[in-house]
Each structure stands twice: as structure tokens, then as C-alpha cells.
Design an enzyme around this catalytic site. Sequence first.
Site, mmCIF file in Angstrom:
data_model
loop_
_atom_site.group_PDB
_atom_site.id
_atom_site.type_symbol
_atom_site.label_atom_id
_atom_site.label_comp_id
_atom_site.label_asym_id
_atom_site.label_seq_id
_atom_site.Cartn_x
_atom_site.Cartn_y
_atom_site.Cartn_z
ATOM 1 N N LYS A 1 0.869 -1.189 0.000
ATOM 2 C CA LYS A 1 0.000 0.000 0.000
ATOM 3 C C LYS A 1 0.892 1.222 0.000
ATOM 4 O O LYS A 1 2.019 1.184 0.505
ATOM 5 C CB LYS A 1 -0.853 0.019 1.271
ATOM 6 C CG LYS A 1 -2.114 0.823 1.132
ATOM 7 C CD LYS A 1 -3.211 -0.009 0.510
ATOM 8 C CE LYS A 1 -4.441 0.779 0.200
ATOM 9 N NZ LYS A 1 -5.549 -0.111 -0.162
ATOM 10 N N ASP B 1 -6.977 4.057 -4.648
ATOM 11 C CA ASP B 1 -7.626 3.911 -3.336
ATOM 12 C C ASP B 1 -8.300 5.268 -3.094
ATOM 13 O O ASP B 1 -8.529 6.018 -4.058
ATOM 14 C CB ASP B 1 -6.591 3.542 -2.256
ATOM 15 C CG ASP B 1 -7.249 3.043 -0.968
ATOM 16 O OD1 ASP B 1 -7.619 1.864 -0.906
ATOM 17 O OD2 ASP B 1 -7.407 3.834 -0.013
ATOM 18 N N PHE C 1 -19.457 8.902 -1.606
ATOM 19 C CA PHE C 1 -20.058 8.988 -2.951
ATOM 20 C C PHE C 1 -18.967 8.831 -3.997
ATOM 21 O O PHE C 1 -19.101 9.240 -5.138
ATOM 22 C CB PHE C 1 -20.827 10.306 -3.135
ATOM 23 C CG PHE C 1 -19.991 11.549 -2.926
ATOM 24 C CD1 PHE C 1 -19.225 12.076 -3.953
ATOM 25 C CD2 PHE C 1 -19.958 12.185 -1.696
ATOM 26 C CE1 PHE C 1 -18.448 13.207 -3.762
ATOM 27 C CE2 PHE C 1 -19.185 13.318 -1.488
ATOM 28 C CZ PHE C 1 -18.417 13.836 -2.530
ATOM 29 N N ASN D 1 -15.760 6.321 -5.866
ATOM 30 C CA ASN D 1 -15.770 5.209 -6.808
ATOM 31 C C ASN D 1 -16.423 3.946 -6.231
ATOM 32 O O ASN D 1 -17.199 3.266 -6.910
ATOM 33 C CB ASN D 1 -14.311 4.940 -7.219
ATOM 34 C CG ASN D 1 -14.167 3.692 -8.029
ATOM 35 O OD1 ASN D 1 -13.790 2.660 -7.500
ATOM 36 N ND2 ASN D 1 -14.524 3.774 -9.294
ATOM 37 N N VAL D 2 -16.129 3.653 -4.977
ATOM 38 C CA VAL D 2 -16.636 2.418 -4.377
ATOM 39 C C VAL D 2 -18.152 2.505 -4.172
ATOM 40 O O VAL D 2 -18.907 1.591 -4.547
ATOM 41 C CB VAL D 2 -15.887 2.137 -3.053
ATOM 42 C CG1 VAL D 2 -16.514 0.982 -2.315
ATOM 43 C CG2 VAL D 2 -14.409 1.873 -3.334
ATOM 44 N N ALA D 3 -18.617 3.626 -3.599
ATOM 45 C CA ALA D 3 -20.053 3.811 -3.367
ATOM 46 C C ALA D 3 -20.802 3.815 -4.709
ATOM 47 O O ALA D 3 -21.914 3.279 -4.822
ATOM 48 C CB ALA D 3 -20.300 5.117 -2.623
#
Length: 447
Positions: free
Chosen positions: A124, A164, A237, A239-241
Site C-alpha cells: 500500500k 484507493d 459517494f 468510486n466504491v459507493a
Amino acid sequence: MKANEIMAALEAKHPGEAEFLQAAREVLETVEEEYNKHPEFEKAKIVERMVEPDRIFTFRVTWVDDKGEIQTNLGYRVQFNSAIGPYKGGLRFHKAVNLSMLKFLGFEQTFKNALTTLPMGGGKGGSDFDPVGKSNEEIMRFCQAFMLELWRNIGPDTDVPAGDVGVGGREIGFLYGMYKKLAREYNTGVLTGKGETWGGSILRPEATGFGALYFVNHVLETAGQKLAGKTVALSGFGNVAWGAAIKATELGAKVVAISGPDGVCEIKDGITKEMIDYMLVMRASNRNKVQDMADKFPAAAKFTAGKKAWSIKCDIALPCAFQNELNENDAKELIANGTMCCCEVSNMGCTAEAIHTFQKAGILFAPGKAVNAGGVATSGLEMTQNAAHLAWSGEEVDAKLKWIMSSIHEQCVRYGKKADGTIDYVKGANVAGFMKVATAMLEQGTI
Ligand code: GLU
């Protein structure tokens, strides 16, 4: 191995690394029983070696802002564990980034990547650069300056960064452009999350959210429940959401909340396609304000400042933003409002106390390293396509992602099934990931 003793030694060695210690404690406490059935692990001091990263790079990143002023940030890459493959994991650009945060993320990534069934080690990186309020040009100059240092430490068969929090397709583009310029190597596999026309995998942007919903579906079905018709609250809100909202809606659930650092938007009738598309505009604006959704769609979305997504009544809570974004009080509020399932889509989205509260109340709970592994898994598929110099169709990638999420669920069931037939997904995911990495380390000798 005694988890408490190892944790005491770690706390003494790394005081102040709160996030990393939290992540390590969760894994050690849940694998202790299984680990102690293997004296060969104890003899090889597997766990003592596993809690320390292979190496850490720290570097200065100096760049010039739009006013012509010189700015300096810190950059990091934590190469945590390479037992099962090249280091793999995202880059986080956020003002709160520090070594503890990246060590926790690299540690989690090691087990998550092991769960994906693909040969990827854990890593990471990132920076305390704050993208909020920055222009596109500033983002580009920062990414270029960051890569000026990082490029010597990465490569398609050594360490493959991706996105990320704060790093999406735009940032990967700027980073990749500079990598090529410096390395004079045109191997696209050095970064994942690339654009579709230059080596990116179809479906990578959606993959974390899609994979999460495939996993949630397995969790519900195993408990005799159905996703269709359920209400879902999402935090964030980004990329993941966004991916989670698309897939939840497609599978018949109703997304009734999204949130941001400024507050929550309640969407009583469920999020629409136009609103989901607008999430992309909001992310690209670098404003980091969820209120923008209510301003754009005032009839459908009601904004409340200072409130979290967990204040909205929902059947399923999906943290999609940041670590420890759902605490014990939030868990209690959700339970009081009738929530029956919480799956972490963000990494370590819930505090340890929140997880215990859910588990004690019999709420279905699954941890990020299982639920969100579809993102890095699809990165692994992108690496495969790059190495083979070909591109799969969206259907091919989706079929592989579905299979991977189902396999991760099976691994959790295998190691997490309790006497009463219910599944402890935290234990299941930790033990399954741990066993794979521990076995690989053992077989590779004392290094
Ligand atoms: N940042 C994502 C994660 O936490 C994806 C990493 C990747 O694709 O390498 O798993």
C-alpha cells in the site's frame, strides 16, 4: 502463539500506530486458535514475521501549485508481504495519510489478496496530499512529482500500485504517463485501474462495488434472506459507493442514503441512474461535498448537515468511505432502526466495538477484506490481461469476478462456520487469508 503477548510487544514497538495495531489485533485474535494447531508455524515464528512489513519507502514530494508556490508532501510505499506474489495494493491520497494508516492497509491487503485466489502479495502507498479543492493541473503535477520518486521501486513483477481513496482513473493516468517517461518501459502491468484504451480492464472502476454486492448477496442467501426489496444506506459517494449503488439497484435493492464529510443525503424513493451518474461529476469536481447531490436533485435527495449515513433507517448498511467510519453508537442506532446486515466495503470501515455490537445482536456482518476484495481481484485480472497482451470483454471479467467473490464466500464459510450453523465472517476471512500466506512463508524458509 498468544495474541495478547504479541500485541503487547507490537504496541511497545509501534506506539501511536493506532490503525495498524487495531488491524493486527483483529487478525491475531481471530487466527490464534487455528494457528496453535500448527506447531510448525510457531517454530518458524510466522506471526512475528508477518506483522512487520518487508520494507517501507518514505520520500519527499515537492511540486508547484497554481499560484506558483512550492508545496511539499510526504510519499510512502509499504511493501508488506510478498509470500504469494508481487506486492499489490492501492495508493491513497488524503490529508490524514500517515505510516500507521498505510501499514494497516498493507497488512489488510496481504490477507485480502490471498483470499482472491490470485497470486498477489500485499502493499500500500500514498501521500498526505489533499486533493480537495485542487485543480486538474495541480493533481497532474502532484502525481508526476510523486512518480518521480516511486518509479524505481515498482514494476509489473515486483510491485503494482492502483487506486484507493483520492486516487482514481485520472490519477492513475498521470502516474502511468510519468512512469513511462522515466522508466522507458511500456509494460502496462506496472499499475492497475488504467483507462480502457491503454491496458485497463473493463469493469475495474465498478469492480469493488459490484464484487461487494455479489458478496452481500451470498451472505443474505446463506442466511435465508434476499437482497431484492431491501433498503441500503451507503457512506461516501466516490468510486466504491458508485459501483455499489449501481449493482445494489440492479439487483432490486433501494439505495436510500449516500453521505460525505459534510453530511448525508436521504433518498427516500431510491437512487436513480441520473443520480448515480452525477456521483462521477461530484468526484471529478474535487469538492468532496455530498450536498451537491441535493442541490442538483432537490426533489429526490434531502441533505442534512453533520449527520452520517447510519442515521437513515435501512435494512443493510454498507460503509464505503474510510476506516472507522462506523462506531459503536452508529451500530446501536442502526440496530434500533431495524438494520439486519452490515458489510464493510471500505477497509476496516467499522471500529472493533461496532463489530462486537453487531455480532452480539446477531446482525449479519462481514469484513472489508472479504467484501471489497473484488476491486483488487479485478486488478489481478488486469495484470493477467496485460501480461498476455490481450483484453477480455466485460462479460468475461464479470463472470470471473462473480466466481472469485463466490470462492471468497466459500473460504469464509469453511473457516468461520460456528456450531449453531451461523457464519463468523471476520474469523472466516482472517483464518482463510492467514493460512494461505503462513503456508507460503513456511515453505519459503527463513527470509
Ligand atoms: N485500494 C483497493 C483495495 O483496498 C484496490 C487495490 C488494487 O486494486 O490494487 O483493495
